[in-house]
Design a protein around this motif. Structure first.
Motif, PDB file in Angstrom:
ATOM      1  N   ILE A  70       0.905  -1.347   0.061  1.00 42.77           N
ATOM      2  CA  ILE A  70      -0.165  -0.047   0.021  1.00 42.77           C
ATOM      3  C   ILE A  70       0.842   1.191   0.059  1.00 42.77           C
ATOM      4  O   ILE A  70       0.436   2.409  -0.078  1.00 42.77           O
ATOM      5  N   GLY A  71       2.176   1.186  -0.081  1.00 42.24           N
ATOM      6  CA  GLY A  71       3.003   2.398   0.003  1.00 42.24           C
ATOM      7  C   GLY A  71       3.394   2.691   1.405  1.00 42.24           C
ATOM      8  O   GLY A  71       2.669   2.373   2.506  1.00 42.24           O
ATOM      9  N   PHE A  72       4.601   3.349   1.774  1.00 43.78           N
ATOM     10  CA  PHE A  72       4.964   4.013   2.956  1.00 43.78           C
ATOM     11  C   PHE A  72       3.983   5.021   3.275  1.00 43.78           C
ATOM     12  O   PHE A  72       2.947   5.313   2.519  1.00 43.78           O
ATOM     13  N   HIS A  73       3.867   5.351   4.336  1.00 38.43           N
ATOM     14  CA  HIS A  73       3.091   6.526   4.923  1.00 38.43           C
ATOM     15  C   HIS A  73       2.651   7.462   4.069  1.00 38.43           C
ATOM     16  O   HIS A  73       1.511   7.889   4.000  1.00 38.43           O
ATOM     17  N   TYR A  74       3.531   8.160   3.362  1.00 40.31           N
ATOM     18  CA  TYR A  74       3.271   9.452   2.462  1.00 40.31           C
ATOM     19  C   TYR A  74       2.840   8.801   1.202  1.00 40.31           C
ATOM     20  O   TYR A  74       2.153   9.655   0.590  1.00 40.31           O
ATOM     21  N   GLN A  75       2.728   7.566   0.896  1.00 40.56           N
ATOM     22  CA  GLN A  75       2.124   7.121  -0.281  1.00 40.56           C
ATOM     23  C   GLN A  75       0.855   6.430   0.120  1.00 40.56           C
ATOM     24  O   GLN A  75      -0.215   6.435  -1.032  1.00 40.56           O
ATOM     25  N   MET A  76       0.701   6.114   1.270  1.00 38.47           N
ATOM     26  CA  MET A  76      -0.569   5.101   1.613  1.00 38.47           C
ATOM     27  C   MET A  76      -1.853   5.915   1.386  1.00 38.47           C
ATOM     28  O   MET A  76      -1.740   7.179   1.660  1.00 38.47           O
ATOM     29  N   SER A  77      -3.037   5.177   1.188  1.00 41.96           N
ATOM     30  CA  SER A  77      -4.238   5.855   0.887  1.00 41.96           C
ATOM     31  C   SER A  77      -5.245   5.002   1.273  1.00 41.96           C
ATOM     32  O   SER A  77      -5.041   3.894   1.345  1.00 41.96           O
ATOM     33  N   THR A  78      -6.551   5.501   1.352  1.00 46.79           N
ATOM     34  CA  THR A  78      -7.771   4.830   1.680  1.00 46.79           C
ATOM     35  C   THR A  78      -8.156   3.852   0.687  1.00 46.79           C
ATOM     36  O   THR A  78      -8.404   2.622   0.758  1.00 46.79           O
ATOM     37  N   TYR A  79      -7.798   4.482  -0.750  1.00 44.71           N
ATOM     38  CA  TYR A  79      -8.222   3.402  -1.830  1.00 44.71           C
ATOM     39  C   TYR A  79      -7.265   2.183  -1.861  1.00 44.71           C
ATOM     40  O   TYR A  79      -7.567   0.877  -2.020  1.00 44.71           O
ATOM     41  N   ARG A  80      -5.884   2.520  -1.738  1.00 42.18           N
ATOM     42  CA  ARG A  80      -5.037   1.143  -1.514  1.00 42.18           C
ATOM     43  C   ARG A  80      -5.104   0.146  -0.569  1.00 42.18           C
ATOM     44  O   ARG A  80      -5.104  -1.127  -0.769  1.00 42.18           O
ATOM     45  N   ILE A  81      -5.765   0.711   0.577  1.00 39.84           N
ATOM     46  CA  ILE A  81      -5.940  -0.284   1.800  1.00 39.84           C
ATOM     47  C   ILE A  81      -7.281  -0.853   1.572  1.00 39.84           C
ATOM     48  O   ILE A  81      -7.130  -2.402   1.604  1.00 39.84           O
ATOM     49  N   LYS A  82      -8.176  -0.199   0.886  1.00 32.53           N
ATOM     50  CA  LYS A  82      -9.333  -0.874   0.736  1.00 32.53           C
ATOM     51  C   LYS A  82      -9.300  -2.073  -0.353  1.00 32.53           C
ATOM     52  O   LYS A  82      -9.747  -3.060  -0.322  1.00 32.53           O
ATOM     53  N   ARG A  83      -8.509  -1.643  -1.447  1.00 28.14           N
ATOM     54  CA  ARG A  83      -8.130  -2.673  -2.502  1.00 28.14           C
ATOM     55  C   ARG A  83      -7.491  -3.762  -1.920  1.00 28.14           C
ATOM     56  O   ARG A  83      -7.714  -4.949  -2.320  1.00 28.14           O
ATOM     57  N   PHE A  84      -6.427  -3.671  -0.760  1.00 24.08           N
ATOM     58  CA  PHE A  84      -5.913  -4.811  -0.292  1.00 24.08           C
ATOM     59  C   PHE A  84      -6.678  -5.491   0.498  1.00 24.08           C
ATOM     60  O   PHE A  84      -6.715  -6.792   0.397  1.00 24.08           O
ATOM     61  N   GLU A  85      -7.555  -4.844   1.447  1.00 22.86           N
ATOM     62  CA  GLU A  85      -8.482  -5.708   2.053  1.00 22.86           C
ATOM     63  C   GLU A  85      -9.704  -6.325   1.412  1.00 22.86           C
ATOM     64  O   GLU A  85     -10.381  -7.364   1.812  1.00 22.86           O
ATOM     65  N   LYS A  86      -9.845  -5.913   0.144  1.00 25.98           N
ATOM     66  CA  LYS A  86     -10.893  -6.700  -0.717  1.00 25.98           C
ATOM     67  C   LYS A  86     -10.418  -7.831  -1.019  1.00 25.98           C
ATOM     68  O   LYS A  86     -11.410  -9.000  -1.100  1.00 25.98           O
ATOM     69  N   VAL A  87      -9.180  -8.157  -1.231  1.00 31.37           N
ATOM     70  CA  VAL A  87      -8.652  -9.528  -1.411  1.00 31.37           C
ATOM     71  C   VAL A  87      -8.271 -10.269  -0.316  1.00 31.37           C
ATOM     72  O   VAL A  87      -8.651 -11.319  -0.245  1.00 31.37           O
ATOM     73  N   PHE A  88      -7.947  -9.615   0.659  1.00 28.40           N
ATOM     74  CA  PHE A  88      -7.421 -10.319   1.863  1.00 28.40           C
ATOM     75  C   PHE A  88      -8.088  -9.838   2.997  1.00 28.40           C
ATOM     76  O   PHE A  88      -8.426  -8.966   3.108  1.00 28.40           O
ATOM     77  N   ASN A  89      -8.613 -10.973   3.992  1.00 34.22           N
ATOM     78  CA  ASN A  89      -9.461 -10.613   5.110  1.00 34.22           C
ATOM     79  C   ASN A  89      -9.034  -9.442   5.881  1.00 34.22           C
ATOM     80  O   ASN A  89      -7.743  -9.511   6.272  1.00 34.22           O
ATOM     81  N   PRO A  90      -9.760  -8.430   6.165  1.00 36.88           N
ATOM     82  CA  PRO A  90      -8.798  -7.326   7.003  1.00 36.88           C
ATOM     83  C   PRO A  90      -9.161  -7.322   8.467  1.00 36.88           C
ATOM     84  O   PRO A  90      -8.764  -6.293   9.111  1.00 36.88           O
ATOM     85  N   GLU A  91      -9.272  -8.623   8.753  1.00 31.67           N
ATOM     86  CA  GLU A  91      -9.441  -9.026  10.355  1.00 31.67           C
ATOM     87  C   GLU A  91      -8.235  -8.327  10.761  1.00 31.67           C
ATOM     88  O   GLU A  91      -7.292  -8.709  10.684  1.00 31.67           O
ATOM     89  N   ARG A  92      -8.352  -7.807  12.175  1.00 32.71           N
ATOM     90  CA  ARG A  92      -7.203  -7.508  13.008  1.00 32.71           C
ATOM     91  C   ARG A  92      -6.969  -8.678  13.962  1.00 32.71           C
ATOM     92  O   ARG A  92      -5.722  -8.750  14.676  1.00 32.71           O
TER      93      ARG A  92
END
Length: 396
Positions: free
Chosen positions: A159-181
């Motif tokens: 998803i990128g380092f902190h300065y590259q990270m975005s909600t879109y990239r996080i959601k895209r990742f979590e759509k494929v992989f279970n977002p459970e913590r």
């Protein structure tokens, strides 16, 4: 007439010799390919076995003993993308990871597999189509039976380092992989942290990540202090009364790898290099918060591509898991964990070294060249050469 027949016989004999040479070459090439691309994975991984716990656990007959969870931990697969990934590099390294993973699944039969971030190499900038292609390749390589659970922690390359990270990239990742913590199984609690979001600067994503961790901390505290259930903890299903295993991509803060040892640790010339907070490791503040909020009994992390074991605070062990890809190191490995709610035992399993495979191919190529030179008379065969040496010794 006899001369014609003799000439025809010699021609057939030459054709037979050439065909026999070709068959020998094909047989050698096939045998080496079979060994280097399939058999070597079985020969190496067959030496790995699950570590044994110090105290007896559930053996299938005595219900009073605790069940053992067999967990496999690997990190930093770095599947190459369309920008930096050469097709040959992709083919070679991805085949290595696929064969190693599938062989380990078949032989070791883990119940759960955790991958500690940097699944992809270019997730931080890949387009939608490139992301879909990378995900498809990942799912093929790391396919697994339904009874085996695969859990993934996000990394900075996903998803990128902190300065590259975005909600879109996080959601895209979590759509494929279970977002459970928080994941609990067989009385064991696993907390999977988005360590990229622990920047501590109050950004929206960081604030949400910290709020999730505080909520998890509250649940864990309630499970430890059962007398609080009636008042502060509500009526929800309590978690197992077990200190959690913390899983994340970035390691907790440490100055360097100076105290790391082992054949898969960082090279000696790199171990003294000081780590940069929020880039190589988490900040001191974020590390202290995680240890204080979650009070883990074990921490596993990736990111450095090298192995290391560090003790934090009151003897909390952190294991840095090396990269699983030949692209990042010659001797990849993964961690095997036999775990109960109160104990754990860890072991390491190496997969074939890239240098071993390359040396085998180079040695075979040299052997084939010698074989061809002998066939065409440019080099004496070992048998003839040996006879000549014997004659020389006799004359002396």
């Amino acid at each position: 007439m006899a001369t014609i027949s003799l000439g025809f016989g010699r021609q057939n004999f030459r054709l037979f010799k050439r065909s026999f040479l070709l068959l020998k070459l094909i047989a050698v090439v096939f045998a080496v390919l079979l060994f280097c691309e399939f058999l070597i994975y079985y020969l190496v991984i067959f030496r790995c076995n699950w570590p044994e716990l110090k105290t007896p656990a559930y053996d299938g007959e005595q219900e009073t003993l605790e069940p053992v969870l067999k967990a496999m931990f690997l990190a930093d697969t770095h599947l190459l993308g369309e920008v930096r990934g050469h097709w040959l590099d992709k083919l070679r390294r991805e085949w290595q990871m696929e064969r190693a993973f599938q062989t380990a699944l078949w032989w070791l039969q883990p119940e759960v597999v955790f991958i500690l971030g940097d699944i992809f190499d270019e997730g931080k900038w890949s387009s939608s189509q490139a992301w879909a292609d990378d995900v498809e390749r990942f799912q093929k390589m790391f396919r697994h039976p339904r009874h085996v659970q695969l859990k993934v922690v996000v990394g900075n390359h996903d998803i990128g380092f902190h300065y590259q990270m975005s909600t879109y990239r996080i959601k895209r990742f979590e759509k494929v992989f279970n977002p459970e913590r928080l994941f609990s199984w067989k009385g064991i609690n696993f907390v999977m942290v988005n360590s990229v979001a622990l920047e501590g600067d109050g950004c929206n994503i960081c604030s949400e990540a910290e709020a999730e961790l505080i909520e998890i901390s509250h649940k864990l505290n309630c499970s430890r202090e059962q007398e609080l259930h009636s008042s502060q903890c509500g009526d929800g299903q309590p978690l197992p009364r077990s200190a959690p295993v913390l899983l994340q991509h970035f390691p907790l803060y440490r100055r360097s790898d100076a105290n790391c040892t082992g054949e898969d640790a960082a090279p000696p010339e790199e171990r003294g290099t000081l780590f940069k907070e929020r880039y190589d490791v988490l900040s001191r503040e974020a590390s202290q918060k995680l240890l204080w909020w979650l009070r883990p009994r074990l921490v596993l992390s990736g990111h450095t591509h090298s192995a290391c074991e560090v003790l934090h605070g009151a003897g909390i062990s952190e294991i840095s898991v090396p990269s699983f890809s030949w692209r990042n190191r010659n001797n990849p490995s993964f961690i095997m964990g036999s775990m109960t709610s109160t104990e754990y035992a860890l072991g390491k399993c190496y997969i074939p070294f890239e240098s071993t495979v390359l040396i085998t191919y180079c040695g075979t190529a040299g052997f084939l060249v010698v074989l061809i030179l002998i066939h065409f008379g440019f080099l004496d065969s070992p048998f003839i050469f040996g006879c000549q040496l014997l004659r020389k010794f006799k004359t002396v």
